[in-house]
Write a protein that holds these residues in place. Structure first.
Motif, PDB file in Angstrom:
ATOM      1  N   ALA A  29     127.696 152.899  49.837  1.00 47.11           N
ATOM      2  CA  ALA A  29     127.805 151.937  48.740  1.00 47.11           C
ATOM      3  C   ALA A  29     126.441 151.659  48.121  1.00 47.11           C
ATOM      4  O   ALA A  29     126.307 151.574  46.896  1.00 47.11           O
ATOM      5  CB  ALA A  29     128.429 150.634  49.251  1.00 47.11           C
ATOM      6  N   LYS A  34     125.409 152.513  44.313  1.00 47.32           N
ATOM      7  CA  LYS A  34     124.923 151.414  43.473  1.00 47.32           C
ATOM      8  C   LYS A  34     123.598 151.782  42.833  1.00 47.32           C
ATOM      9  O   LYS A  34     123.351 151.476  41.660  1.00 47.32           O
ATOM     10  CB  LYS A  34     124.781 150.147  44.316  1.00 47.32           C
ATOM     11  CG  LYS A  34     124.438 148.908  43.504  1.00 47.32           C
ATOM     12  CD  LYS A  34     124.417 147.671  44.383  1.00 47.32           C
ATOM     13  CE  LYS A  34     124.096 146.422  43.565  1.00 47.32           C
ATOM     14  NZ  LYS A  34     124.071 145.198  44.413  1.00 47.32           N
ATOM     15  N   LYS A  55     129.701 151.509  39.856  1.00 47.83           N
ATOM     16  CA  LYS A  55     130.287 150.229  40.241  1.00 47.83           C
ATOM     17  C   LYS A  55     131.203 150.463  41.437  1.00 47.83           C
ATOM     18  O   LYS A  55     132.332 150.921  41.303  1.00 47.83           O
ATOM     19  CB  LYS A  55     131.067 149.622  39.077  1.00 47.83           C
ATOM     20  CG  LYS A  55     130.189 149.233  37.891  1.00 47.83           C
ATOM     21  CD  LYS A  55     131.014 148.592  36.785  1.00 47.83           C
ATOM     22  CE  LYS A  55     130.126 148.184  35.616  1.00 47.83           C
ATOM     23  NZ  LYS A  55     130.922 147.566  34.508  1.00 47.83           N
ATOM     24  N   GLU A  99     132.802 148.489  43.341  1.00 45.63           N
ATOM     25  CA  GLU A  99     134.040 147.715  43.401  1.00 45.63           C
ATOM     26  C   GLU A  99     135.185 148.385  42.640  1.00 45.63           C
ATOM     27  O   GLU A  99     136.361 148.064  42.850  1.00 45.63           O
ATOM     28  CB  GLU A  99     133.818 146.303  42.855  1.00 45.63           C
ATOM     29  CG  GLU A  99     133.346 146.232  41.415  1.00 45.63           C
ATOM     30  CD  GLU A  99     131.833 146.341  41.287  1.00 45.63           C
ATOM     31  OE1 GLU A  99     131.324 146.070  40.185  1.00 45.63           O
ATOM     32  OE2 GLU A  99     131.178 146.683  42.297  1.00 45.63           O
ATOM     33  N   GLU A 100     134.859 149.312  41.753  1.00 49.13           N
ATOM     34  CA  GLU A 100     135.889 150.019  40.999  1.00 49.13           C
ATOM     35  C   GLU A 100     136.403 151.257  41.735  1.00 49.13           C
ATOM     36  O   GLU A 100     137.349 151.905  41.289  1.00 49.13           O
ATOM     37  CB  GLU A 100     135.351 150.429  39.629  1.00 49.13           C
ATOM     38  CG  GLU A 100     135.010 149.250  38.720  1.00 49.13           C
ATOM     39  CD  GLU A 100     134.513 149.700  37.363  1.00 49.13           C
ATOM     40  OE1 GLU A 100     134.401 150.926  37.165  1.00 49.13           O
ATOM     41  OE2 GLU A 100     134.246 148.844  36.505  1.00 49.13           O
ATOM     42  N   SER A 121     136.419 152.025  51.157  1.00 50.54           N
ATOM     43  CA  SER A 121     136.198 150.950  52.118  1.00 50.54           C
ATOM     44  C   SER A 121     135.693 151.567  53.410  1.00 50.54           C
ATOM     45  O   SER A 121     135.513 152.789  53.506  1.00 50.54           O
ATOM     46  CB  SER A 121     137.504 150.184  52.373  1.00 50.54           C
ATOM     47  OG  SER A 121     138.441 151.026  53.013  1.00 50.54           O
TER      48      SER A 121
END
Length: 448
Positions: free
Chosen positions: A321, A325, A330, A332-333, A337
């Protein structure tokens, strides 16, 4: 790789000095599953109250309260003001000390971090809790004499050096206005780099500055932007400018730009060849490591603690992640997980457990001279190797990466000495897995 260093409860101190907080302790161990255990611990409340009183009395000797001289504050006032925090600290310390002593007494190797649970039906004169955790599994090391491992055999050729020089030239390309090209809204791309969808680049190819075009594009179903994945979009585009690359000449100035003070092209080629050989060696090690890892996982028997897998999956997710970033994605899009990395985490943890057991049984720990050789090897790619070496040895933690690599080399050598090794001639380019060749017309930079 090492099995998670932080994953095992540290009982060294408890093993050498029995803590006062755990005197009079009672314990029972319950087996919940193949690796899962529940440890019930009970400590006399009088022991806790005595420690609370002792800490309050020590605090009274130094605490400053308006209207009282230091050392003359009434203990009742100290208890009112500091009692709750002191009691909380004592309970926390008692739990940790009692747990460490219980683990030592039961001779347990705890994997991950225990989950502490309060005991509701404890006797009135006891403070009780239970800790649920997993223990490290037994590991059975198998035989490798029936395993075949392919060792890639490759060499750096003059053509490989030429290819690298061309890459360096492209990295220093100078763009000048041209009459052709293509891209999208108010930003520049380079056709053929593969950063845009193929259909988008196809629509842009051949366009000139000032030219307009309207076209439709279907986004792939697995496109990272979930709001447009699988959908059709229409683009209205105007090409603002087009530029084409001009590569620098391979001359003395080019050589000096890469740290060759003399400007000698032969010296530059020699340095590039040396760097490629280092990369080649690491790649071969990686290929061998992957095969050894699979062979060990196939031949060795173990059960992987779920807690360690959870920790490793979370670590892999956080690293991925952070990298995405940094690239401007993004996170979160994305449909990503910690669960995404669970299969990889399970493999890594299993290999770490097996590796650590091999190291322990066969004394394959990293030697200081091995670590030093790896540090010196890495330092050669810098302008001041000696300074880089000194920097690494200023703090022990800076050597961790090299210690891990040395251990891995030892394990690989141990495995290769027992398996059937077959040498496979391999072209350098194939082994290094180069990027796909640019499409026709690549190289035009377009601003639209």
């Amino acid at each position: 790789m090492k099995a998670n260093e932080a994953s095992e409860v540290n009982t060294t101190e408890a093993a050498t000095q029995h803590s006062k907080e755990s005197e009079g302790m009672q314990m029972t161990l319950e087996t919940l599953g193949q690796l899962e255990r529940r440890l019930h611990v009970a400590v006399p409340k009088a022991q806790i109250e005595g420690e609370v009183q002792k800490r309050l009395e020590n605090l009274a000797k130094t605490v400053k309260i308006a209207g009282f001289r230091p050392g003359h504050v009434p203990i009742k006032m100290i208890a009112q003001q500091y009692g709750p925090q002191v009691r909380s600290d004592v309970i926390s310390d008692t739990v940790q000390a009692s747990l460490n002593d219980a683990i030592r007494t039961q001779n347990l190797r705890v994997a991950g971090y225990p989950r502490i649970e309060a005991t509701q039906d404890a006797a009135e004169d006891q403070f009780a809790f239970s800790a649920v955790f997993e223990v490290y599994p037994e590991i059975k090391i198998g035989e490798l004499n029936a395993v075949t491992i392919e060792r890639p055999v490759a060499e750096v050729t003059p053509a490989d050096v030429d290819h690298t020089i061309e890459i360096l030239r492209k990295q220093r390309a100078r763009y000048e206005p041209a009459l052709r090209g293509g891209q999208a809204r108010d930003f520049a791309i380079i056709l053929g780099e593969g950063k845009m969808l193929p259909a988008f680049e196809t629509a842009l190819a051949g366009m000139s500055a000032g030219e307009k075009k309207t076209f439709s594009l279907v986004f792939p179903a697995d496109y990272h932007g979930r709001e447009v994945a699988g959908k059709t979009a229409q683009f209205d585009m105007t090409v603002k400018s087009v530029a084409e690359p001009h590569l620098p000449a391979v001359d003395e100035d080019f050589s000096r730009n890469f740290g060759i003070a003399s400007g000698s092209l032969e010296e530059l080629r020699s340095e590039i060849a040396g760097n490629l050989r280092v990369e080649l060696q690491r790649k071969v090690e990686g290929v061998l490591k992957d095969q050894v890892m699979k062979a060990l996982q196939t031949t060795c028997q173990t059960v992987v603690p779920k807690s360690l897998v959870e920790m490793e999956a979370r670590s892999l997710y956080e690293r991925a992640a952070a990298e995405l970033k940094n690239r401007g994605v993004k996170v979160e899009e994305l449909d990503m997980s910690a669960d995404t990395f669970r299969p990889q985490a399970e493999e890594r943890v299993a290999f770490s457990l097996i590796l650590n057991e091999l190291v322990r049984l066969n004394e394959l720990q990293a030697r200081p001279d091995q670590i030093r050789a790896l540090v010196e090897e890495a330092a050669q790619s810098f302008e001041q190797p000696d300074a880089v070496i000194r920097w690494h040895y200023e703090k022990p933690e800076r050597l961790n990466e090299y210690e891990v690599r040395a251990v891995e080399r030892n394990v690989i050598d141990w495995a290769l000495a027992r398996a059937r090794v077959v040498e496979r001639p391999t072209p350098f380019k194939e082994l290094m897995e180069p990027a796909k060749a640019p499409a026709a017309g690549a190289g035009a930079a377009v601003s639209a």
